[in-house]
Structure formats: structure tokens, C-alpha cells
Design a protein around this motif. Structure first.
Motif, PDB file in Angstrom:
ATOM      1  N   GLY A 131      45.001  56.433  47.760  1.00 49.27           N
ATOM      2  CA  GLY A 131      45.687  55.546  46.823  1.00 49.27           C
ATOM      3  C   GLY A 131      44.713  54.699  46.023  1.00 49.27           C
ATOM      4  N   GLN A 132      43.711  54.143  46.689  1.00 44.89           N
ATOM      5  CA  GLN A 132      42.726  53.307  46.010  1.00 44.89           C
ATOM      6  C   GLN A 132      41.945  54.116  44.981  1.00 44.89           C
ATOM      7  OE1 GLN A 132      39.370  51.938  48.358  1.00 44.89           O
ATOM      8  NE2 GLN A 132      39.305  50.009  47.201  1.00 44.89           N
ATOM      9  N   LEU A 133      41.485  55.292  45.348  1.00 46.53           N
ATOM     10  CA  LEU A 133      40.702  56.102  44.420  1.00 46.53           C
ATOM     11  C   LEU A 133      41.558  56.663  43.290  1.00 46.53           C
ATOM     12  CD1 LEU A 133      38.557  55.588  46.534  1.00 46.53           C
ATOM     13  CD2 LEU A 133      37.855  57.962  46.312  1.00 46.53           C
ATOM     14  N   ASN A 134      42.846  56.921  43.556  1.00 45.75           N
ATOM     15  CA  ASN A 134      43.745  57.328  42.475  1.00 45.75           C
ATOM     16  C   ASN A 134      43.913  56.206  41.455  1.00 45.75           C
ATOM     17  OD1 ASN A 134      45.932  59.419  44.482  1.00 45.75           O
ATOM     18  ND2 ASN A 134      44.262  60.018  43.160  1.00 45.75           N
ATOM     19  N   GLN A 135      43.989  54.959  41.926  1.00 48.72           N
ATOM     20  CA  GLN A 135      44.065  53.825  41.005  1.00 48.72           C
ATOM     21  C   GLN A 135      42.787  53.721  40.183  1.00 48.72           C
ATOM     22  OE1 GLN A 135      44.940  50.339  43.324  1.00 48.72           O
ATOM     23  NE2 GLN A 135      47.086  50.887  43.583  1.00 48.72           N
ATOM     24  N   LEU A 187      43.324  46.479  42.339  1.00 47.40           N
ATOM     25  CA  LEU A 187      42.469  46.823  41.206  1.00 47.40           C
ATOM     26  C   LEU A 187      42.873  46.072  39.938  1.00 47.40           C
ATOM     27  CD1 LEU A 187      40.056  48.429  40.241  1.00 47.40           C
ATOM     28  CD2 LEU A 187      41.585  50.351  39.801  1.00 47.40           C
ATOM     29  N   ASP A 188      44.160  45.925  39.686  1.00 44.80           N
ATOM     30  CA  ASP A 188      44.589  45.190  38.493  1.00 44.80           C
ATOM     31  C   ASP A 188      44.072  43.752  38.526  1.00 44.80           C
ATOM     32  OD1 ASP A 188      45.895  47.393  37.447  1.00 44.80           O
ATOM     33  OD2 ASP A 188      47.875  46.767  38.149  1.00 44.80           O
ATOM     34  N   GLU A 189      44.096  43.137  39.707  1.00 42.45           N
ATOM     35  CA  GLU A 189      43.586  41.767  39.843  1.00 42.45           C
ATOM     36  C   GLU A 189      42.071  41.730  39.608  1.00 42.45           C
ATOM     37  OE1 GLU A 189      43.261  38.452  43.349  1.00 42.45           O
ATOM     38  OE2 GLU A 189      45.101  39.649  43.253  1.00 42.45           O
TER      39      GLU A 189
END
Length: 137
Positions: free
Chosen positions: A15-19, A116-118
Motif C-alpha cells: 500500500g505504501q509503495l503504491n501510494q 504520504l499526502d501529509e
């Protein structure tokens, strides 16, 4: 941006790497060159790239335990047959072009990663206001 991810076995890492993949161009527009690194073998790292649909994010592999420890990462041993014998827990670092550490997030569990957005919003703020790194006193 250096993201130390746990490896192919980790759905939270996926999930993190997809973001990161989805926001790759936004990161580069801020002057950030993201890279993801794990202790996975080359074969497992290539499987992660393929299975997770990573086409932009560079993926490093074969991270030695000694380097994990140099970065202050937590090191885990396998709890099941899906996990490698030794692997790092998550870490995210922002390193300035002069190699000064600007931001660090080190976790001992797969959850609780910085959104990531933050981070992107924070990086835009930092660049706009020349905000100094904190916690270096």
C-alpha cells in the motif's frame, strides 16, 4: 526520500509503495527522488515491482542487516514461512542533496507509517518557507 520497506510479504508495504507510485510525479516536482529498499533478494524485489505495479519507484534489494542497523532500523526475524529470515521494519527518511538528514520516521511495527499526502504537504511548506530541520540540538 528513502523508504525502507519490509519486503514482498508485507501488504502494508504494498500500500505504501503504491501510494509512492501514484504520487511519484508530485514528489519529483518538489525535487524529491523517492527510492524503496528492502532486504529482499533481487528475485523477490522484482516480484514486488511486477505484482505491485511499480513502474516509476526505484526498488533496491539485498539490504544488509549491518546497514539496517546503521540507519537505526528495527530488525525482525521470520515469524512464518512467507517472511525472510531477517528483514527491516519500516523507515522513511528525507535526505537533503548535501546528505544532511532532514526527516526520519522509524517504526518497529508494519503499521503507523506517515501518510504520504501529509508528507507532501509538509515538504511544500518547508520549501516555501525555508523551514529548518528540527531536533538537531
Amino acid at each position: 526520500m528513502i523508504v525502507f520497506y519490509r519486503g514482498l510479504h508485507c501488504p502494508a508495504c504494498r500500500g505504501q509503495l503504491n501510494q509512492m507510485e501514484q504520487r511519484f510525479d508530485d514528489l519529483q516536482a518538489l525535487g524529491v527522488d523517492p527510492v524503496a529498499i528492502s532486504a529482499d533478494s533481487r528475485e523477490r524485489a522484482e516480484r514486488a515491482r511486477t505484482e505491485w505495479g511499480l513502474t516509476k519507484v526505484p526498488v533496491g534489494y539485498d539490504l544488509p542487516v549491518s546497514v539496517m542497523r546503521d540507519w537505526g532500523l528495527f530488525v525482525s526475524g521470520s515469524a512464518n514461512d512467507q517472511e525472510p529470515e531477517r528483514f527491516n521494519e519500516p523507515g522513511l527518511f528525507l535526505v537533503k542533496p548535501d546528505q544532511e538528514l532532514y526527516y526520519a520516521s522509524i517504526l518497529n511495527m508494519p503499521f503507523g507509517r506517515p501518510p504520504l499526502d501529509e508528507l507532501i504537504g509538509g515538504m511544500a511548506f518547508v520549501l516555501d518557507r525555508a523551514y529548518p530541520a528540527r531536533g538537531g540540538v
